[in-house]
Every structure is written in structure tokens, then in C-alpha cells.
Design a protein around this motif. Structure first.
Motif, PDB file in Angstrom:
ATOM      1  N   GLU A  95       0.815  -1.210   0.000  1.00  0.00           N
ATOM      2  CA  GLU A  95       0.000   0.000   0.000  1.00  0.00           C
ATOM      3  C   GLU A  95       0.854   1.269   0.000  1.00  0.00           C
ATOM      4  N   THR A  96       0.465   2.214  -0.856  1.00  0.00           N
ATOM      5  CA  THR A  96       1.138   3.513  -0.903  1.00  0.00           C
ATOM      6  C   THR A  96       0.281   4.600  -0.269  1.00  0.00           C
ATOM      7  N   GLY A  97      -0.889   4.217   0.200  1.00  0.00           N
ATOM      8  CA  GLY A  97      -1.818   5.134   0.844  1.00  0.00           C
ATOM      9  C   GLY A  97      -2.984   4.335   1.392  1.00  0.00           C
ATOM     10  N   ILE A  98      -3.965   5.045   1.911  1.00  0.00           N
ATOM     11  CA  ILE A  98      -5.145   4.383   2.476  1.00  0.00           C
ATOM     12  C   ILE A  98      -5.947   3.744   1.349  1.00  0.00           C
ATOM     13  N   LEU A  99      -6.283   2.467   1.515  1.00  0.00           N
ATOM     14  CA  LEU A  99      -7.131   1.775   0.549  1.00  0.00           C
ATOM     15  C   LEU A  99      -8.574   1.813   1.032  1.00  0.00           C
ATOM     16  N   GLU A 100      -9.423   2.378   0.211  1.00  0.00           N
ATOM     17  CA  GLU A 100     -10.850   2.333   0.498  1.00  0.00           C
ATOM     18  C   GLU A 100     -11.578   2.087  -0.813  1.00  0.00           C
ATOM     19  N   ASN A 101     -12.700   1.417  -0.707  1.00  0.00           N
ATOM     20  CA  ASN A 101     -13.471   1.039  -1.877  1.00  0.00           C
ATOM     21  C   ASN A 101     -14.090   2.263  -2.537  1.00  0.00           C
ATOM     22  N   PRO A 102     -14.062   2.385  -3.852  1.00  0.00           N
ATOM     23  CA  PRO A 102     -13.524   1.449  -4.822  1.00  0.00           C
ATOM     24  C   PRO A 102     -12.016   1.606  -4.996  1.00  0.00           C
ATOM     25  N   PHE A 103     -11.328   0.466  -5.028  1.00  0.00           N
ATOM     26  CA  PHE A 103      -9.882   0.469  -5.264  1.00  0.00           C
ATOM     27  C   PHE A 103      -9.632   0.817  -6.736  1.00  0.00           C
ATOM     28  N   GLY A 104      -8.426   1.208  -7.050  1.00  0.00           N
ATOM     29  CA  GLY A 104      -8.032   1.407  -8.446  1.00  0.00           C
ATOM     30  C   GLY A 104      -8.630   2.620  -9.124  1.00  0.00           C
ATOM     31  N   ARG A 105      -8.954   3.633  -8.369  1.00  0.00           N
ATOM     32  CA  ARG A 105      -9.539   4.831  -8.984  1.00  0.00           C
ATOM     33  C   ARG A 105      -8.592   5.404 -10.022  1.00  0.00           C
ATOM     34  N   GLY A 106      -9.141   5.713 -11.183  1.00  0.00           N
ATOM     35  CA  GLY A 106      -8.339   6.331 -12.223  1.00  0.00           C
ATOM     36  C   GLY A 106      -7.729   5.358 -13.209  1.00  0.00           C
ATOM     37  N   VAL A 107      -7.978   4.057 -13.044  1.00  0.00           N
ATOM     38  CA  VAL A 107      -7.433   3.084 -13.986  1.00  0.00           C
ATOM     39  C   VAL A 107      -8.543   2.112 -14.374  1.00  0.00           C
ATOM     40  N   ASN A 108      -8.517   1.693 -15.636  1.00  0.00           N
ATOM     41  CA  ASN A 108      -9.364   0.569 -16.025  1.00  0.00           C
ATOM     42  C   ASN A 108      -8.485  -0.414 -16.772  1.00  0.00           C
ATOM     43  N   PHE A 109      -8.792  -1.664 -16.616  1.00  0.00           N
ATOM     44  CA  PHE A 109      -8.008  -2.725 -17.237  1.00  0.00           C
ATOM     45  C   PHE A 109      -8.800  -3.280 -18.415  1.00  0.00           C
ATOM     46  N   GLN A 110      -8.263  -3.097 -19.623  1.00  0.00           N
ATOM     47  CA  GLN A 110      -8.902  -3.678 -20.796  1.00  0.00           C
ATOM     48  C   GLN A 110      -8.404  -5.101 -20.958  1.00  0.00           C
ATOM     49  N   ILE A 111      -9.337  -6.027 -21.081  1.00  0.00           N
ATOM     50  CA  ILE A 111      -9.014  -7.443 -21.192  1.00  0.00           C
ATOM     51  C   ILE A 111      -9.643  -7.960 -22.484  1.00  0.00           C
ATOM     52  N   ALA A 112      -8.799  -8.402 -23.404  1.00  0.00           N
ATOM     53  CA  ALA A 112      -9.274  -8.917 -24.684  1.00  0.00           C
ATOM     54  C   ALA A 112      -9.878 -10.305 -24.492  1.00  0.00           C
ATOM     55  N   VAL A 113     -11.042 -10.524 -25.105  1.00  0.00           N
ATOM     56  CA  VAL A 113     -11.704 -11.824 -25.047  1.00  0.00           C
ATOM     57  C   VAL A 113     -12.117 -12.240 -26.457  1.00  0.00           C
ATOM     58  N   GLU A 114     -12.286 -13.535 -26.621  1.00  0.00           N
ATOM     59  CA  GLU A 114     -12.649 -14.062 -27.931  1.00  0.00           C
ATOM     60  C   GLU A 114     -14.157 -14.185 -28.116  1.00  0.00           C
ATOM     61  N   ASN A 115     -14.901 -14.394 -27.025  1.00  0.00           N
ATOM     62  CA  ASN A 115     -16.355 -14.538 -27.107  1.00  0.00           C
ATOM     63  C   ASN A 115     -16.993 -13.655 -26.039  1.00  0.00           C
ATOM     64  N   ILE A 116     -17.129 -12.387 -26.357  1.00  0.00           N
ATOM     65  CA  ILE A 116     -17.631 -11.422 -25.380  1.00  0.00           C
ATOM     66  C   ILE A 116     -19.085 -11.692 -25.009  1.00  0.00           C
ATOM     67  N   ASP A 117     -19.873 -12.190 -25.954  1.00  0.00           N
ATOM     68  CA  ASP A 117     -21.286 -12.448 -25.666  1.00  0.00           C
ATOM     69  C   ASP A 117     -21.456 -13.540 -24.621  1.00  0.00           C
ATOM     70  N   LYS A 118     -20.651 -14.601 -24.703  1.00  0.00           N
ATOM     71  CA  LYS A 118     -20.727 -15.684 -23.716  1.00  0.00           C
ATOM     72  C   LYS A 118     -20.362 -15.166 -22.324  1.00  0.00           C
ATOM     73  N   LEU A 119     -19.298 -14.387 -22.233  1.00  0.00           N
ATOM     74  CA  LEU A 119     -18.879 -13.829 -20.951  1.00  0.00           C
ATOM     75  C   LEU A 119     -19.946 -12.893 -20.399  1.00  0.00           C
ATOM     76  N   TYR A 120     -20.463 -12.014 -21.246  1.00  0.00           N
ATOM     77  CA  TYR A 120     -21.490 -11.057 -20.842  1.00  0.00           C
ATOM     78  C   TYR A 120     -22.739 -11.782 -20.318  1.00  0.00           C
ATOM     79  N   GLU A 121     -23.171 -12.806 -21.032  1.00  0.00           N
ATOM     80  CA  GLU A 121     -24.363 -13.556 -20.610  1.00  0.00           C
ATOM     81  C   GLU A 121     -24.131 -14.265 -19.280  1.00  0.00           C
ATOM     82  N   ASN A 122     -22.927 -14.797 -19.044  1.00  0.00           N
ATOM     83  CA  ASN A 122     -22.644 -15.442 -17.765  1.00  0.00           C
ATOM     84  C   ASN A 122     -22.684 -14.433 -16.620  1.00  0.00           C
ATOM     85  N   ILE A 123     -22.150 -13.253 -16.848  1.00  0.00           N
ATOM     86  CA  ILE A 123     -22.175 -12.209 -15.817  1.00  0.00           C
ATOM     87  C   ILE A 123     -23.619 -11.824 -15.506  1.00  0.00           C
TER      88      ILE A 123
END
Length: 143
Positions: free
Chosen positions: A60-88
Motif C-alpha cells: 500500500e502507498t496510501g489508504i485503501l478504500e473502496n472502490p480500489f483502483g480509482r483512475g485506472v481501467n483494465f482492458q481485457i481482450a476476449v474471444e467470445n464477449i457475448d458468452k462472458l457477458y451472458e454469464n455475468i
């Protein structure tokens, strides 16, 4: 054989078991390895790799409070986005930005992605994207 990427983000999480359940069972990540005594795991999906470790006071470099990771988003490449979306959706997990097509200007072309965003249990913003290819850019219409 497992080969680590040159850059692997490591996320501090509030509960390793909750995070593992989310990433492995809802998002279909693969558990590459874990160190249970350290409450650490390295997970992967289609070549993307993330390390997760339960908060331990070391990173930790400072106090962690939810939501963590403010200011960043992680793009994750997927091959079948519809299947993942439907499962979520089937798991009744909250979608932050619904699935849609976006075209992003890159020099003189447009790069297409079908994408949606969710937040993990600790508030890290995850953007899942499936490549839609490229097309010519009409410079008068796109800035």
C-alpha cells in the motif's frame, strides 16, 4: 508451460477467496498458480494476466478504500464477449457500462471493439473487449 507477461498488474484485494471466486467462476479466468499462505494468486484469460493478493500492509502507498483502483481501467481482450457477458448477467452481477460497439480513431483508421465494463468486488474497473477489426476513417466525421 506458463510464461509470465512482461507487465502484470498486481491488485490488492480485501478477500482473496471472494476475488478468486469472482475471477475464476464468473469471468472464466484460469488459476495459473497460487501461494495460499501468502493469500496470493496469478490468474489469466486469453493471454491477459493479473496477480491478486489479499491486503497485507506491504504494497500500500496510501489508504485503501473502496472502490480500489480509482483512475485506472483494465482492458481485457476476449474471444467470445457475448458468452462472458451472458454469464455475468446470469450471475446477477452488476454491469457498469452495458455491452456496445465502439470505434476508436488510431491515426488514419478506426479500430472497432465490442465492449462492456464491470467493477470487481473491490471496485477495480474491468473493460472486456472483443476485436471487431479495422475500417477506414472519414477524417471529416471523426476527431
Amino acid at each position: 508451460m506458463f510464461k509470465p507477461n512482461a507487465l502484470i498488474p498486481e491488485l490488492s484485494v480485501s478477500d482473496i477467496n471472494t476475488s478468486l471466486d469472482f475471477y475464476l467462476n464468473i469471468l472464466f479466468f484460469k488459476l495459473e498458480y497460487q501461494r495460499k499462505t501468502d493469500k496470493f494468486a496469478l490468474i489469466s484469460l486469453n493471454g491477459s494476466q493479473i496477480m491478486i493478493e489479499e491486503i497485507n500492509g506491504f504494497w500500500e502507498t496510501g489508504i485503501l478504500e473502496n472502490p480500489f483502483g480509482r483512475g485506472v481501467n483494465f482492458q481485457i481482450a476476449v474471444e467470445n464477449i457475448d458468452k462472458l457477458y451472458e454469464n455475468i448477467k446470469k450471475q446477477n452481477y452488476k454491469i457498469k457500462v452495458e455491452i456496445k460497439e465502439n470505434w476508436y480513431k488510431a491515426n488514419n483508421i478506426l479500430i472497432g471493439q465490442k465492449e462492456f465494463l464491470i467493477m470487481d468486488p473491490d471496485g477495480y474497473l474491468l473493460r472486456f473487449a472483443q476485436n471487431l477489426g479495422e475500417r477506414e476513417c472519414e477524417t471529416d466525421l471523426i476527431s
